[in-house]
Design a protein around this motif. Structure first.
Motif, short mmCIF file in Angstrom:
data_model
loop_
_atom_site.label_atom_id
_atom_site.label_comp_id
_atom_site.label_asym_id
_atom_site.label_seq_id
_atom_site.Cartn_x
_atom_site.Cartn_y
_atom_site.Cartn_z
N LYS A 1 -30.97 26.05 -56.50
CA LYS A 1 -30.32 25.46 -55.34
C LYS A 1 -28.85 25.16 -55.63
N PRO A 2 -28.05 25.01 -54.58
CA PRO A 2 -26.62 24.72 -54.78
C PRO A 2 -26.41 23.41 -55.55
N ALA A 3 -25.41 23.41 -56.39
CA ALA A 3 -24.99 22.22 -57.14
C ALA A 3 -26.13 21.61 -57.95
N THR A 4 -26.94 22.42 -58.57
CA THR A 4 -28.04 21.93 -59.40
C THR A 4 -28.13 22.75 -60.69
N LYS A 5 -28.85 22.18 -61.66
CA LYS A 5 -29.18 22.91 -62.88
C LYS A 5 -30.66 23.24 -62.86
N GLN A 6 -30.98 24.34 -63.46
CA GLN A 6 -32.40 24.70 -63.57
C GLN A 6 -32.66 25.15 -65.01
N THR A 7 -33.71 24.56 -65.58
CA THR A 7 -34.03 24.86 -66.97
C THR A 7 -35.41 25.48 -67.07
N VAL A 8 -35.47 26.61 -67.77
CA VAL A 8 -36.74 27.26 -68.04
C VAL A 8 -37.17 26.87 -69.44
N GLU A 9 -38.35 26.27 -69.56
CA GLU A 9 -38.87 25.86 -70.86
C GLU A 9 -39.96 26.83 -71.31
N ILE A 10 -39.75 27.45 -72.46
CA ILE A 10 -40.75 28.36 -73.02
C ILE A 10 -41.31 27.68 -74.27
N ILE A 11 -42.55 27.21 -74.17
CA ILE A 11 -43.15 26.45 -75.26
C ILE A 11 -43.70 27.40 -76.32
N ILE A 12 -43.36 27.12 -77.58
CA ILE A 12 -43.78 27.96 -78.71
C ILE A 12 -44.91 27.29 -79.46
N TYR A 13 -46.01 28.02 -79.66
CA TYR A 13 -47.18 27.46 -80.34
C TYR A 13 -47.40 28.06 -81.73
N GLU A 14 -46.57 29.01 -82.13
CA GLU A 14 -46.75 29.65 -83.43
C GLU A 14 -45.42 30.25 -83.88
N LYS A 15 -45.36 30.58 -85.14
CA LYS A 15 -44.19 31.26 -85.65
C LYS A 15 -44.11 32.65 -85.01
N CYS A 16 -42.93 33.00 -84.54
CA CYS A 16 -42.80 34.27 -83.83
C CYS A 16 -41.33 34.63 -83.65
N ILE A 17 -41.11 35.79 -83.08
CA ILE A 17 -39.78 36.17 -82.62
C ILE A 17 -39.85 36.25 -81.10
N LEU A 18 -39.11 35.38 -80.46
CA LEU A 18 -39.10 35.35 -78.99
C LEU A 18 -37.95 36.22 -78.49
N VAL A 19 -38.29 37.15 -77.59
CA VAL A 19 -37.29 38.03 -76.99
C VAL A 19 -37.28 37.77 -75.49
N TRP A 20 -36.10 37.65 -74.91
CA TRP A 20 -36.02 37.42 -73.46
C TRP A 20 -34.82 38.14 -72.86
N GLU A 21 -34.89 38.35 -71.55
CA GLU A 21 -33.72 38.79 -70.79
C GLU A 21 -33.66 37.98 -69.50
N LEU A 22 -32.44 37.76 -69.04
CA LEU A 22 -32.23 36.85 -67.92
C LEU A 22 -31.02 37.32 -67.13
N ARG A 23 -31.08 37.12 -65.83
CA ARG A 23 -29.91 37.37 -64.99
C ARG A 23 -29.93 36.46 -63.79
N VAL A 24 -28.75 36.13 -63.31
CA VAL A 24 -28.60 35.44 -62.03
C VAL A 24 -27.82 36.40 -61.14
N VAL A 25 -28.40 36.77 -60.01
CA VAL A 25 -27.79 37.76 -59.15
C VAL A 25 -26.43 37.26 -58.67
N GLY A 26 -25.38 38.01 -59.01
CA GLY A 26 -24.04 37.60 -58.61
C GLY A 26 -23.39 36.59 -59.54
N TRP A 27 -24.15 36.08 -60.52
CA TRP A 27 -23.68 35.08 -61.48
C TRP A 27 -22.94 33.92 -60.81
N GLU A 28 -21.67 33.63 -61.19
CA GLU A 28 -20.92 32.44 -60.76
C GLU A 28 -21.64 31.16 -61.18
#
Length: 572
Positions: free
Chosen positions: A475-502
């Motif tokens: 939403k406008p003028a807000t922060k959004q946090t994605v929490e990825i909980i880790i339960y073991e030793k690992c290598i976490l790989v991710w990709e992310l985009r915000v359409v139009g960024w800004e």
């Protein structure tokens, strides 16, 4: 490019008014579906387009469409300002082992009013092809049509037309008789002339008798021969239940009027023979237009998706090479039909299968209605496709709709049935990605249209079109946090985009231990529209904790956040 109704450029499937004006009868009902998981509920506020003229009947459709195109030739777009549609999309929940938290900023959200692009009030719902789901009237019509087709196959009505022996015989008799009459009129000369006359008359009689015997033998041979084997779109008629799906397309295109549907089938078979479709499918017509029309991914219901990119014709060299003269336009038509035919033959024509195509029409930088050559190609494609590829469109989505198209749509609307218009969805440039995500999952949408899908290559070996993504509205003028909980030793790989960024983006790892320090993976970074569309990263996790991906949206606009991740095992 398949066969309904759309804007100017290439044609499809159905054919949109301009790429290929989508015909109501057809509707690429387009590329019937082995439907995948039901897409998440989406609220759509749609505006009713201008009401069609009262007399909207199929018999006058071709002439009406022709009149419409004539109007398009003199169409001059009025100076309207850009208009955007107003849509609300429900937020998607995050995947397992993730928690999505929204941290609102102090202050109220700013809301920007947006005007709407024309939308249909009723959204088209594809009919089932299963025999058990047909109504009594539909089932009866299908059986009647099958009987007519069987009779036509048995009597060879679909066979290629060759000069009939009766016609040859008649012409021969008339010719000889006329010669005889001429001789008779001059017979006063003497006995020799009369004898000549009699000789020729006897020859005529013998010739007539001989040809009659040949005709009788030919008829007997035809009667004793086996029924024709006729295929449409690679499906043999009346061989199995796939044929029922083919026949239902013609019935729906003619409102289940059996005789009209049968005539349509006969005309289609003849057109396919004249156009040599079966040979065209294997012909090499080059790859100059592979960026103009292409298939990529599937929608949420399992329909293959076809993209028509009209902006490619801004390239003057390509435009001239494609449309500058009749020969080039004819080659374009052959290429378009070949592409559609090849795409259709990959569909599943079983009663429970997918036999329609989802069409996306990108109007960004599309040539306007002032391009004469493009209009000619569109008209040619329209008349070739509208009656020969019925009911192949599952949905027609127009994205990056320019302001001038609203006037063009208003002009075209009276010539389209409600069934056709119910398949149309329009989105302004700012709403295009959001609109696509309603119907197509982000991982299936090409990266240039706001999604995450790219052709597999060494630069992106971790993710494919099969790896699901999550989309969230920030939403406008807000922060959004994605929490990825880790339960073991690992290598976490991710990709992310915000359409139009800004927005600003950051990533950090927060250990579960109380005395441990938070590790900054990516410090807060302002992302602009010109930055790379997708951010990819990985982090080696040696202890329990969680990864926090934070997006800060300081603008007054809603933003669409897409992300996906995978956990790869790792040992010390």
């Amino acid at each position: 490019m398949a066969a309904e109704s759309s804007p100017p450029p290439p044609v499809l499937e159905q054919a949109p008014p301009s790429p290929a004006i989508e015909k109501d009868k057809e509707d690429l009902a387009h590329p019937a579906p082995v439907e995948e998981a039901e897409p998440q509920a989406v609220k759509e506020k749609e505006e009713v387009p201008p009401q069609p003229a009262a007399a909207e009947q199929k018999e006058s459709r071709s002439s009406s469409l022709a009149a419409m195109i004539e109007k398009a030739e003199s169409f001059s777009p009025p100076a309207y300002p850009p208009i955007e549609e107003k849509n609300e999309v429900t937020e998607k929940s995050a995947a397992t082992n993730e928690e999505v938290a929204v941290v609102p900023d102090s202050g109220k959200e700013k809301q920007v009013e947006e005007k709407k692009v024309p939308q249909t009030l009723v959204s088209f719902k594809e009919e089932s092809n299963a025999a058990a789901d047909l109504s009594d009237i539909e089932g009866k019509a299908l059986e009647e049509l099958k009987q007519l087709v069987q009779e036509a196959l048995s009597s060879h009505q679909f066979s290629s037309a060759t000069p009939k022996k009766e016609e040859k015989q008649s012409a021969s008799v008339i010719q000889e008789t006329s010669k005889t009459e001429a001789l008779v009129s001059d017979s006063d000369v003497g006995t020799e002339m009369k004898q000549s006359e009699e000789t020729k008359e006897s020859k005529v009689e013998k010739t007539t008798e001989k040809e009659s015997q040949e005709v009788a033998k030919e008829e007997q041979k035809v009667a004793s021969s086996s029924p024709d084997e006729v295929t449409i779109w690679g499906i043999p008629l009346l061989k199995d239940d796939r044929s029922d799906v083919v026949l239902l397309k013609f019935l729906r295109a003619r409102d289940f009027k059996v005789k009209d549907a049968f005539v349509m089938i006969k005309n289609t078979i003849q057109w396919r023979r004249d156009f040599k479709i079966d040979e065209l499918v294997d012909e090499d017509l080059g790859d100059d237009l592979e960026k103009v029309v292409f298939m990529h991914g599937y929608d949420r219901e399992g329909h293959p998706v076809c993209y028509n990119v009209y902006g490619e014709f801004q390239n003057k060299e390509l435009y001239q090479k494609t449309f500058s003269d009749e020969e080039k336009r004819s080659k374009f038509l052959r290429w378009r039909i070949q592409f559609l035919e090849r795409s259709i033959r990959k569909l599943d024509f079983s009663p429970s299968g997918i036999s329609t195509i989802f069409q996306v029409n990108d109007l960004k930088n599309a040539p306007g209605p002032g391009k004469k050559e493009l209009r000619l190609a569109t008209r040619q494609a329209l008349f070739s496709l509208q009656d020969n590829y019925p009911e192949f469109v599952a949905k027609q989505v127009f994205i990056n709709v320019p302001w001038w198209y609203l006037a063009f749509y208003t002009m075209m609307s009276p010539f389209m049935t409600q069934r056709t218009k119910s398949k149309f969805v329009y989105a302004s440039p700012s709403k295009s990605a959001e609109t696509l995500f309603k119907y197509i999952s982000p991982e299936q949408v090409p990266i240039q249209y706001g999604g995450l899908s790219v052709d597999f290559c060494d630069c992106n070996p971790e993710f494919t079109i099969a790896d699901p993504a999550t989309d969230i509205t920030v939403k406008p003028a807000t922060k959004q946090t994605v929490e990825i909980i880790i339960y073991e030793k690992c290598i976490l790989v991710w990709e992310l985009r915000v359409v139009g960024w800004e927005v600003s983006y950051s990533a950090e790892f927060m250990p579960e231990a109380k005395d441990a320090y938070t590790i900054i993976i990516t410090k807060p970074t302002k992302m602009s529209p010109t930055d790379e569309p997708v951010v990819s990263n990985s982090f080696k996790v040696g202890e329990l904790g969680k990864i926090l991906l934070t997006v800060d949206n300081p603008t007054s606009k809603k933003k669409k956040l897409l992300y996906r991740f995978k956990i790869n095992p790792f040992s010390d």
